[in-house]
Write a protein that holds these residues in place. Structure first.
Motif, PDB file in Angstrom:
ATOM      1  N   ILE A  72       1.164   3.536 -10.709  1.00 57.02           N
ATOM      2  CA  ILE A  72       1.752   2.523  -9.833  1.00 57.02           C
ATOM      3  C   ILE A  72       3.206   2.892  -9.573  1.00 57.02           C
ATOM      4  CG2 ILE A  72       2.269   0.068  -9.531  1.00 57.02           C
ATOM      5  CD1 ILE A  72       0.068  -0.520 -11.629  1.00 57.02           C
ATOM      6  N   GLU A  73       3.534   3.144  -8.306  1.00 55.57           N
ATOM      7  CA  GLU A  73       4.925   3.451  -7.958  1.00 55.57           C
ATOM      8  C   GLU A  73       5.606   2.202  -7.424  1.00 55.57           C
ATOM      9  OE1 GLU A  73       5.582   6.256  -4.730  1.00 55.57           O
ATOM     10  OE2 GLU A  73       7.644   5.554  -4.528  1.00 55.57           O
ATOM     11  N   THR A  74       6.768   1.871  -7.972  1.00 61.15           N
ATOM     12  CA  THR A  74       7.525   0.748  -7.434  1.00 61.15           C
ATOM     13  C   THR A  74       9.017   1.009  -7.581  1.00 61.15           C
ATOM     14  OG1 THR A  74       8.220  -1.485  -7.993  1.00 61.15           O
ATOM     15  CG2 THR A  74       6.827  -0.425  -9.564  1.00 61.15           C
ATOM     16  N   LYS A 105      10.294   9.483  -6.430  1.00 58.05           N
ATOM     17  CA  LYS A 105       9.123   8.905  -7.105  1.00 58.05           C
ATOM     18  C   LYS A 105       7.822   9.313  -6.435  1.00 58.05           C
ATOM     19  CE  LYS A 105      10.669   4.732  -6.553  1.00 58.05           C
ATOM     20  NZ  LYS A 105      11.930   5.120  -5.903  1.00 58.05           N
ATOM     21  N   SER A 106       7.762   9.171  -5.111  1.00 60.01           N
ATOM     22  CA  SER A 106       6.509   9.488  -4.411  1.00 60.01           C
ATOM     23  C   SER A 106       6.173  10.977  -4.544  1.00 60.01           C
ATOM     24  CB  SER A 106       6.607   9.112  -2.934  1.00 60.01           C
ATOM     25  OG  SER A 106       6.780   7.717  -2.787  1.00 60.01           O
ATOM     26  N   THR A 107       7.198  11.811  -4.447  1.00 59.49           N
ATOM     27  CA  THR A 107       6.983  13.249  -4.593  1.00 59.49           C
ATOM     28  C   THR A 107       6.476  13.546  -6.004  1.00 59.49           C
ATOM     29  OG1 THR A 107       8.943  13.463  -3.175  1.00 59.49           O
ATOM     30  CG2 THR A 107       8.079  15.484  -4.150  1.00 59.49           C
ATOM     31  N   VAL A 110       3.765   0.652  -4.367  1.00 62.45           N
ATOM     32  CA  VAL A 110       4.278  -0.688  -4.041  1.00 62.45           C
ATOM     33  C   VAL A 110       5.724  -0.587  -3.557  1.00 62.45           C
ATOM     34  CG1 VAL A 110       4.189  -3.092  -4.807  1.00 62.45           C
ATOM     35  CG2 VAL A 110       3.000  -1.358  -6.114  1.00 62.45           C
ATOM     36  N   ASP A 111       6.152   0.650  -3.295  1.00 66.59           N
ATOM     37  CA  ASP A 111       7.534   0.867  -2.863  1.00 66.59           C
ATOM     38  C   ASP A 111       7.613   0.807  -1.346  1.00 66.59           C
ATOM     39  OD1 ASP A 111      10.005   1.743  -2.187  1.00 66.59           O
ATOM     40  OD2 ASP A 111       9.937   3.595  -3.351  1.00 66.59           O
ATOM     41  N   PRO A 112       8.102  -0.304  -0.806  1.00 72.95           N
ATOM     42  CA  PRO A 112       8.104  -0.440   0.646  1.00 72.95           C
ATOM     43  C   PRO A 112       9.148   0.450   1.316  1.00 72.95           C
ATOM     44  CG  PRO A 112       9.135  -2.358  -0.373  1.00 72.95           C
ATOM     45  CD  PRO A 112       8.696  -1.461  -1.485  1.00 72.95           C
ATOM     46  N   THR A 113      10.104   0.988   0.530  1.00 73.32           N
ATOM     47  CA  THR A 113      11.151   1.809   1.145  1.00 73.32           C
ATOM     48  C   THR A 113      10.646   3.195   1.534  1.00 73.32           C
ATOM     49  OG1 THR A 113      11.907   2.574  -1.016  1.00 73.32           O
ATOM     50  CG2 THR A 113      13.021   0.641  -0.098  1.00 73.32           C
ATOM     51  N   SER A 114       9.634   3.685   0.839  1.00 73.34           N
ATOM     52  CA  SER A 114       9.067   4.965   1.257  1.00 73.34           C
ATOM     53  C   SER A 114       7.556   4.953   1.096  1.00 73.34           C
ATOM     54  CB  SER A 114       9.675   6.130   0.468  1.00 73.34           C
ATOM     55  OG  SER A 114       9.233   6.155  -0.848  1.00 73.34           O
ATOM     56  N   PRO A 115       6.889   4.393   2.105  1.00 72.28           N
ATOM     57  CA  PRO A 115       5.435   4.313   2.005  1.00 72.28           C
ATOM     58  C   PRO A 115       4.824   5.711   1.889  1.00 72.28           C
ATOM     59  CG  PRO A 115       6.198   3.657   4.190  1.00 72.28           C
ATOM     60  CD  PRO A 115       7.403   3.871   3.358  1.00 72.28           C
TER      61      PRO A 115
HETATM   62 MG   LIG Z   1       8.340   6.318  -2.659  1.00 72.51          MG
END
Ligand SMILES: [Mg+2]
Ligand SMILES: Nc1nc2c(ncn2[C@@H]2O[C@H](COP(=O)(O)OP(=O)(O)O)[C@@H](O)[C@H]2O)c(=O)[nH]1
Length: 324
Positions: free
Chosen positions: A143-145, A58-60, A81-86
């Protein structure tokens, strides 16, 4: 007062925006009049939610999507908002290097939201930060979550266009999709298409979509886009699909319906928050717990207790800024 922050934000001052976002994120009551003002000024941004399992890319993908929208001369804000991969902390070195051009771009704003406080608090903080970014004139707010719990679903529901990211060979993922995220997806993204099984995942999704009888005839059919976020393959197609969905919402008037759904849930959430705060201030936790015990023990009934509490709390709702 923080009102001059709003003036500066509207004039394009990034430091004012960053400061206001921090105030909002910390739930500072003095930011509420600003939020009311920002609400009146917003409404033009296209809000995109990106959700899916941790590690799906997602972040990529959001980074690449941002780059794609920048090439189309649009201003982009990202809320992670994804705490697993800030976005800044956890990314591997390569990712950070790849993001360097975005970090220096005055037309890109990136913020990670910490998941402190209550679940509902995170959702309302995300909504309020989105409100500030909208008023600040960003064209796309992404918004990423991670698509895990109730709060995440609530957060992503606030978006206009929802991208559900999956990867090849995750049969379990498809099961999870069936269980809830499927019906909120506007666009499906099969990322890591460089891995074997991408076409099969696309086929499985297609079957799921034909089984989805909830969608009315003539309604939006979520496209399924294959991407390799790591290299950017398919990202222009994803951007096109999102632009198309945004246009669809406007042309069909569904954007109004979504806005109203959002407003309804926000008003109810604020009412509930206020009610709880007043209950705490007027009755107090100890007495409230005694009433709970009495109802559970059947020495009192819930109807009389609720009516009594309603009377004591009163209906004169307080502004958040009045709540101690
Ligand atoms: Mg992420
Ligand atoms: N092979 C492959 N790896 C990818 C792709 N997209 C992302 N990744 C990698 O997958 C890992 C997780 O990515 P990240 O964006 O942090 O996932 P998130 O947790 O969903 O935000 C990272 O090591 C990425 O480099 C892709 O398209 N192909």
């Amino acid at each position: 007062m923080t009102t001059d922050l709003v003036e500066r934000l509207l004039a394009g001052d990034r430091r004012a925006l960053a400061r206001l976002v921090s105030l909002i994120e910390n739930g500072a009551p003095e930011s509420q009049p600003d939020l009311a003002r920002l609400h009146a000024l917003g409404g033009a941004a296209h809000i995109i939610g990106v959700t899916g399992s941790p590690g799906a890319g997602k972040s990529t993908l959001v980074t690449q999507l941002t780059r794609e929208f920048r090439q189309r001369d649009q201003r982009v804000a990202i809320i992670a908002v994804d705490p697993t991969s800030p976005f800044t902390g956890g990314a591997i070195l390569g990712d950070r290097i790849r993001m360097a051009d975005l970090a220096g771009d005055p037309n890109v704003f990136i913020r990670s939201m910490a998941s402190r406080g209550s679940v509902g608090g995170l959702a309302s903080a995300t909504r309020d930060v989105t409100r500030a970014l909208d008023a600040a004139g960003f064209d796309r707010i992404i918004i990423e979550t991670v698509g895990a719990g109730q709060a995440e679903v609530e957060i992503v529901r606030a978006a206009h266009s929802i991208v559900v990211v999956t990867v090849p060979g995750m049969g379990d993922d498809i099961q999870a999709l069936k269980a809830g995220i499927l019906e909120i997806a506007d666009v499906f993204c099969v990322n890591k298409a460089d891995r074997p099984g991408a076409d099969q995942t696309v086929a499985e999704l297609r079957v799921l979509l034909t089984l989805d009888t909830q969608r009315a005839a003539g309604a939006w059919r979520p496209p399924i886009i294959k991407t390799i976020a790591a290299t950017g393959v398919g990202v222009p197609d994803l951007a096109d699909a999102l632009v198309k969905h945004g246009a669809y919402l406007r042309e069909t008037g569904q954007i109004v319906a979504r806005g109203e759904r959002q407003a309804r849930s926000e008003i109810l959430a604020l009412l509930y928050q206020n009610l709880l705060a007043q209950l705490d201030a007027t009755v107090g936790a100890e007495q409230f717990n005694q009433l709970i015990a009495a109802v559970a023990a059947r020495s009192r009934d819930p109807y009389a207790v609720a009516a009594d509490l309603a009377r004591r709390v009163g209906l004169g709702l307080r502004h958040t800024s009045d709540v101690p």
